[in-house]
Design a protein around this motif. Structure first.
Motif, short mmCIF file in Angstrom:
data_model
loop_
_atom_site.label_atom_id
_atom_site.label_comp_id
_atom_site.label_asym_id
_atom_site.label_seq_id
_atom_site.Cartn_x
_atom_site.Cartn_y
_atom_site.Cartn_z
N GLU A 23 2.13 1.82 -2.02
CA GLU A 23 1.11 1.69 -0.98
C GLU A 23 1.70 1.02 0.26
OE1 GLU A 23 -3.22 0.94 -2.13
OE2 GLU A 23 -2.09 -0.02 -3.77
N THR A 72 -1.94 5.22 1.34
CA THR A 72 -2.98 4.51 0.58
C THR A 72 -3.26 5.26 -0.71
OG1 THR A 72 -4.75 5.73 1.68
CG2 THR A 72 -4.03 3.66 2.71
N LYS A 73 -4.13 4.68 -1.54
CA LYS A 73 -4.50 5.33 -2.80
C LYS A 73 -5.12 6.71 -2.57
CE LYS A 73 -3.59 2.49 -6.29
NZ LYS A 73 -2.83 2.90 -7.49
N VAL A 94 1.02 7.71 -5.83
CA VAL A 94 0.99 6.41 -5.15
C VAL A 94 0.94 5.31 -6.21
CG1 VAL A 94 -0.23 4.96 -3.50
CG2 VAL A 94 -0.17 7.44 -3.18
N SER A 96 0.80 1.11 -7.10
CA SER A 96 0.29 -0.14 -6.51
C SER A 96 1.42 -1.15 -6.36
CB SER A 96 -0.82 -0.72 -7.39
OG SER A 96 -1.87 0.21 -7.53
#
Length: 1290
Positions: A23, A72-73, A94, A96
């Motif tokens: 991210e 982003t997610k 993606v 984290s």
């Protein structure tokens, strides 16, 4: 097995790969195209992407890239890049950012816990190609779904089921959509779990299968709904769709998550069985494991494997305070999926031992308590008909429910009818349609029976056939047919190749009810050919011809000579009404103005110049647009000089001023206006007299008499004095006299005389007028010959040529049942014999002809007699000599490979003597058979034979013997061919008829001799009939004396052959002998007897023992087919007295008379105690032994294979299978079966690596035995490879 799909060529030389990023970072996807100027489009979840703050799209030659910023997610999606007809999909994953673990409270357990931010989201479904990819960074395969590209022409899915996740207890639905526009039959869809489990039979409480059909978009939608998901539902699934020769499949995954526990509740505590169950647990000692990730798993089998789990915790199994329960009864009745749960509940730790014990327990199959008669596995009904499903229930008062694809059926109108008659329950389905093709189930309480209903569509017939068409290049073509059913699917083909919608949209397919239309917007020369429309009930063919447009000039412009103030009109006529053109004067374009008028009406182009002036004189040209030719004419200006004319000037006709001589001929086309403009002078104004018919016409039609009646028209001072016809107009002006006939016809042809008179004199001139017209139609059309796709037509020229020579002829043809004529040639054909080609064999046609001269085209001739193009058959095949003698020969052959559309009339056989070329018919006329015996030939002649097949088109090419044949009988050694059933002993009952037919060979006819036991057969003993090829031994009524060995001898001179037949005539046996009672004890009687003296000429197969009470003398059978000669009759009634009898049994039946005991046996009432003798128990144990070994096999890859053998042994041996000495008992690919000692190893869809040596080993306490075989797996050979191999062999 479906044929392999041919992948389209990709437009990409380098494809983007799936990538993983954190991210907040950025990622770049790169792609390279084959062509530098290719247009590339990027998509995210099938939506186009444009450059902006989020995305950056760049292109440099053939290199293209997509950059995604600040990930982003939400950016974790499926992306795609499209170039031309290729589409490549890839993923962005993606991850984290790593987070700092949160410390637990001081008083809680010292464990590191990470709380998830959000529940897991469903993962986007991978494509079919990604599912099969070996590595996540491999390039995704090209996706050929119709909404995006058109590269995968064999794919059937328009929407594939996507992988998903679900929580325990929740529902999830998987959807698959299939486009049915190109399918002639409803597609079949199957859902699988894993590799083999078909889910169609699992429909019920937790699984439902649905389907629907959108008639507007022609899309089938198939749904698989999982209700109240369980953990064991997780795994890989597969959806397969097939329709005839088309096949497609898609894999997807289902992940099932456990429901999230309430915060602060340790679910592991509920599964701990310790002695301190009631005490409160806290501190570090409460951890059941070492704190690893697998400590929370509830899989009991996993806990059993981890021995440290039991060693590290010094705990005892908690004893249940509940009353004793028979766990084995619970396990025996429970399904296998519940074994693990029950074992955990009741504290069973030895899971393997439990399973072994359950296998030894015999589980009796319970008969259905609810159904007396169930539904059949499947039913079939024709579309539009009705079907009645019937079951029989045990309880006549019970209620039943009917389900369709797992959904309950409710009475709606007259579609479904439910009936209950006694124990019978009926479901009637009226007017069955394709939506009724489903699985049906009848439920009674907890039991159910299922069946499958197949709805068969009636064949779609073609009601109105296609018609041949001939069009010009660039025109629109519509091929139309009509079928018997609305909405039916048809297939269009051109010259045997199926037509589909391509990117150029050249072909369009239109449906209007029962009508189907193939539309070609702009026809080209490449569109010529035969077009076929096919249904599952027939087909229709038509031919399309496309011709280039050639502009024809029907009337050219002519030179004009006009005077001042007169009007000049240039007029021409061309064949195409749509062609425009330009007028030029001396090379300069002419524009319309006040005096110049340019008009275009239909095929006629006009240039009109009013009040001509001297400057208008010049060369005028008309150039049609788009054609490389022009029409030219000259305008001559006549300057009139006015001289002084004295009074009393005699009249004068000035024909020279028009460029004509007095005897010149004026030609006019029939139907046009005839205008004779004669300049005259004279003072005073002369009187003009026009006459016709005073001289014979130079050209007269046949049959018209010369010197017809004369007509006269007179003018004086400009007024008509006499007028003979309303079509004729005569007018005069100063210096001119005009004679006009409106709509000239053939009768107006002749010599017209004009006489001008005044007091000063007179003048006369003759004008010859010739009227030309289109010719009469040709006559006497006849078909000279026909071929496979052609015919030769001939006709006579027309009686009247229209006054102009015949340029040629135009021909048309049509199918007899059609109304559309198709032109065969656009340029006039000069001869009167024409060969028409490109016709369909077996179709009836008609022909007609037009004649063409310089004026135009005649009316069409009468149509010819209908004819059918046919070709002779191919030559007969396999001509050979079947038999030959001194005066005859027998020939045989096979039918021709190609018969054609005409019926085969017969065969003609001819022969030719050596040294001559004359072929002589062997028989008069033709023969229908494929064999012939030719008799009355001369011995010693060398002859050559040939055969030809005849149909209405004539004889085929001949088939000739390879060499000449000499007419002479050939010596053949005698040989007896004993039938298979006579090679062993033939058994007959007394009184039966014997008819033995034994064929033999030999030439000349051999001598046949029968004998029995070395002595010749007498005619009174048996009848013998002989022929050239067999012999018959006939016995009308057999007796025991006919048993024996019969010898047959076939002899030609010193050469012979022998054979023998054994006949056994059997009869009923005699009664047994010496039946007596040996002992009587308790309720038992021991009997003994001897075999009968007469066994009926066959083996005694057993005895029938009967008993009778002396009081009633009613006989009851005790034993049947009893094989020993001593027996014990038990269960006799105390106090009764019995007698016994025995019958002997052989293959014929029971002996006519029994043997009865002389004494009787009385069963004592009391005081009798019998001590049975002691016997040593026999040891029946036996070492394993294979009674049937394994056999070497060779199989084809992709098809299931089985290896079988049989083994014997006591106790039952343990069987183990090996491949190349490796144990394969736990391999999922293999399936081991054992039934009644027959062992079977099933190999599911073997590949080339499954070949090798397979071994089967059987072991018990008494020993072991081994048997082995070799398995060869051959690769598949597809149709294309087979064709190439055949070509190479040829």
């Amino acid at each position: 097995m479906p044929e392999p799909v041919k992948k389209a060529v990709s437009a990409f030389s380098k494809k983007p790969k799936t990538q993983e990023a954190e991210e907040g970072s950025s990622v770049v996807f790169e792609a390279e195209t084959e062509k530098p100027d290719a247009k590339v489009k990027w998509q995210c979840n099938s939506k186009d992407i444009a450059s902006g703050n989020k995305y950056a799209i760049t292109a440099d030659g053939n290199k293209h890239s997509l950059a995604i910023k600040a990930i982003t997610k939400e950016d974790a999606n499926v992306y795609a890049v499209i170039a031309g007809g290729s589409k490549v999909k890839f993923e962005l994953k993606v991850t984290s950012k790593p987070e700092v673990p949160v410390e637990a409270p001081a008083d809680g357990p010292k464990e590191s816990i990470v709380e998830p931010e959000a529940p897991p989201l469903p993962v986007a479904a991978p494509t079919e190609a990604q599912t099969a990819a070996p590595a996540p960074d491999a390039p995704p395969a090209e996706d050929g779904q119709p909404p995006d590209t058109r590269q995968d022409l064999t794919g059937l899915f328009t929407e594939k089921p996507q992988s998903g996740e679900v929580t325990v207890g929740e529902n999830i639905t998987f959807v698959a959509k299939v486009n049915a526009e190109s399918l002639l039959k409803k597609p079949t869809v199957k859902w699988f779990k894993g590799k083999w489990m078909d889910l169609a039979s699992k429909s019920g409480k937790h699984l439902q299968l649905k389907e629907s059909y959108d008639r507007n978009n022609k899309i089938y939608t198939f749904e698989m709904q999982i209700i109240s998901a369980k953990p064991n539902f997780a795994g890989g699934y597969r959806c397969e769709v097939s329709s005839r020769d088309k096949f497609d499949s898609c894999n997807f995954e289902l992940a099932v998550h456990e429901a999230r526990a309430v915060e602060g509740f340790d679910i592991r505590a509920a599964f701990r069985r310790t002695s301190e169950a009631g005490k409160k647990r806290s501190g570090p000692q409460t951890s059941s494991t070492d704190g690893k990730d697998d400590s929370g798993e509830l899989d009991f089998s996993t806990l059993l494997k981890k021995s440290s789990f039991l060693k590290s915790s010094n705990r005892n199994v908690q004893m249940s305070s509940e009353p004793d329960v028979d766990v084995w009864e619970i396990l025996r009745d429970a399904p296998s999926s519940e074994y693990q749960k029950i074992a955990f509940q009741y504290g069973i730790t030895d899971l393997r031992g439990m399973l072994k014990r359950l296998k030894k327990m015999k589980k009796e199959e319970k008969k259905s308590a609810a159904f007396l008669k169930k539904l059949d596995p499947a039913y079939q009904v024709t579309k539009g008909h009705k079907i009645k499903l019937a079951i029989e229930v045990a309880n006549p008062d019970v209620d039943v429910k009917w389900l369709k694809n797992g959904q309950e059926i409710h009475p709606t109108g007259s579609k479904y009818i439910f009936e209950s008659v006694g124990n019978m329950r009926y479901l009637t389905i009226n007017h069955c349609s394709l939506s009724d093709d489903a699985a049906y189930c009848c439920v009674v309480g907890d039991e159910k029976c299922t069946t499958e209903l197949f709805v068969k569509e009636p064949p779609v017939m073609i009601v109105k056939n296609l018609e041949d068409q001939m069009v010009m290049k660039g025109e629109r073509v519509e091929l139309e047919c009509e079928v018997s059913e609305e909405g039916a699917n048809v297939k269009w083909e051109k010259d045997g190749v199926e037509l589909t919608r391509d990117e150029s949209f050249k072909y369009r397919f239109k449906k209007d009810g029962c009508k189907h239309v193939l539309i070609i917007n702009e026809a080209t020369k490449e569109d010529c050919g035969h077009y076929t429309v096919k249904t599952n009930g027939g087909e229709s063919m038509a031919e399309l011809l496309v011709q280039e447009k050639e502009l024809e000039v029907y009337q050219s412009i002519a030179d004009l000579t006009v005077k001042a103030k007169d009007q000049a009109v240039f007029k021409c006529e061309v064949s195409d009404e749509t062609v425009r053109g330009t007028w030029y004067k001396n090379g300069v374009e002419v524009k319309s103005d006040a005096r110049v008028n340019i008009t275009h009406i239909g095929r006629i182009h006009k240039l009109t110049i009013d009040e001509v002036k001297p400057e208008d004189e010049g060369d005028y040209t008309f150039v049609p647009d788009g054609h490389a030719f022009n029409l030219s004419a000259k305008l001559n200006f006549l300057e009139v000089k006015i001289d002084y004319v004295p009074r009393q000037d005699p009249p004068k006709i000035h024909l020279d001023c028009m460029g004509r001589t007095p005897e010149s001929t004026i030609v006019v086309v029939a139907g046009n206006k005839l205008r004779l403009d004669v300049p005259i002078t004279g003072d005073p104004a002369p009187t003009v007299v026009w006459t016709k018919g005073e001289k014979a016409s130079s050209v007269k039609p046949d049959g018209e008499e010369k010197g017809g009646p004369a007509s006269s028209w007179t003018l004086k001072d400009g007024e008509v004095i006499t007028e003979g016809d309303g079509r004729v107009h005569v007018e005069t002006s100063k210096g001119h006299c005009v004679f006009t006939i409106e709509g000239a016809d053939r009768q107006d042809e002749g010599i017209y005389s004009v006489v001008v008179r005044n007091p000063a004199g007179e003048d006369t001139a003759d004008i010859n007028v010739k009227v030309v017209d289109v010719p009469d139609p040709p006559q006497a059309i006849k078909i000279l010959s026909v071929g496979e796709d052609s015919c030769v037509v001939q006709w006579d020229p027309p009686q009247f040529d229209g006054g102009q020579p015949i340029i040629g002829y135009v021909l048309e043809r049509k199918k007899t049942k059609s109304y559309r004529w198709m032109r065969l040639n656009f340029d006039p054909y000069p001869d009167t014999t024409y060969e028409a080609k490109r016709m369909i064999e077996g179709m009836a046609y008609e022909m007609r002809v037009y004649a063409v001269n310089s004026i135009g085209m005649s009316r069409h001739s009468p149509a010819s007699q209908p004819f059918v193009p046919v070709a002779p058959t191919s030559a007969p095949i396999g001509l050979c000599v079947d038999d030959i003698s001194d005066t005859s020969i027998s020939l045989k052959w096979r039918r021709p490979e190609r018969i054609g559309a005409a019926e085969l009339e017969g065969y003609g056989v001819e022969y030719c003597k050596e040294g001559t070329d004359e072929w002589i018919p062997a028989i008069e006329g033709l023969t229908d058979r494929t064999s012939l015996i030719i008799r009355d030939l001369t011995t010693g002649d060398k002859l050559q034979f040939r055969v030809r097949a005849y149909n209405m088109a004539g004889p085929s090419a001949p088939t000739t013997l390879a060499q000449h044949v000499t007419i002479r009988e050939i010596m053949q050694r005698p040989k007896i061919w004993v039938p298979r059933n006579l090679r062993q002993t033939l058994m007959k009952k007394v009184g039966d008829t014997v008819n033995l037919v034994i064929p033999f060979q030999g030439k000349p006819r051999p001598k046949v001799t029968w004998s029995k036991d070395g002595e010749p057969l007498l005619p009174t003993f048996a009848c013998v009939r002989n022929s050239d090829v067999d012999t018959i031994l006939f016995i009308r009524k057999t007796d025991r004396k006919h048993s024996g060995k019969y010898d047959l001898q076939v002899q030609i001179e010193n050469v012979e052959d022998t054979a023998s037949v054994t006949l056994q005539v059997v009869d009923l046996p005699g009664p047994p002998e010496a039946l007596k009672i040996i002992d009587v004890w308790g309720f038992n009687v021991a009997l003994e007897w001897k075999p009968p003296k007469d066994n009926g000429n066959c083996e005694i197969t057993g005895y029938t023992i009967q008993k009778a009470d002396k009081k009633t003398m009613e006989w009851y059978t005790v034993y049947e087919q009893y094989r020993r000669t001593h027996s014990v009759v038990s269960d006799l009634i105390m106090g009764n007295e019995y007698i016994f009898r025995v019958f002997a049994i052989n293959l014929v039946g029971l002996s006519p008379e029994p043997c009865t005991t002389k004494d009787s046996a009385y069963i004592q009432k009391t005081g009798i105690a019998y001590k049975p003798p002691s016997h040593k128990e026999h040891d029946f144990s036996e070492a394993p032994k294979f009674t049937h070994p394994l056999v070497n096999r060779s199989v084809i890859a992709g098809y299931n294979a089985t290896l079988s053998c049989s083994v014997r042994g006591i106790p039952k041996p343990k069987v183990t299978w090996y491949k190349n000495k490796m144990d394969i008992s736990n391999e999922a690919k293999y399936r081991m079966l054992s039934k009644q000692g027959v062992l079977t190893l099933e190999i599911r869809k073997p590949c080339l690596f499954d070949g090798g040596v397979y071994t089967c080993k059987a072991v018990n306490d008494s020993g072991e035995d081994v048997v082995e075989c070799k398995l060869e797996v051959r690769p598949q050979i597809f149709k294309e490879e087979k064709k190439e191999e055949k070509k190479e062999k040829k």
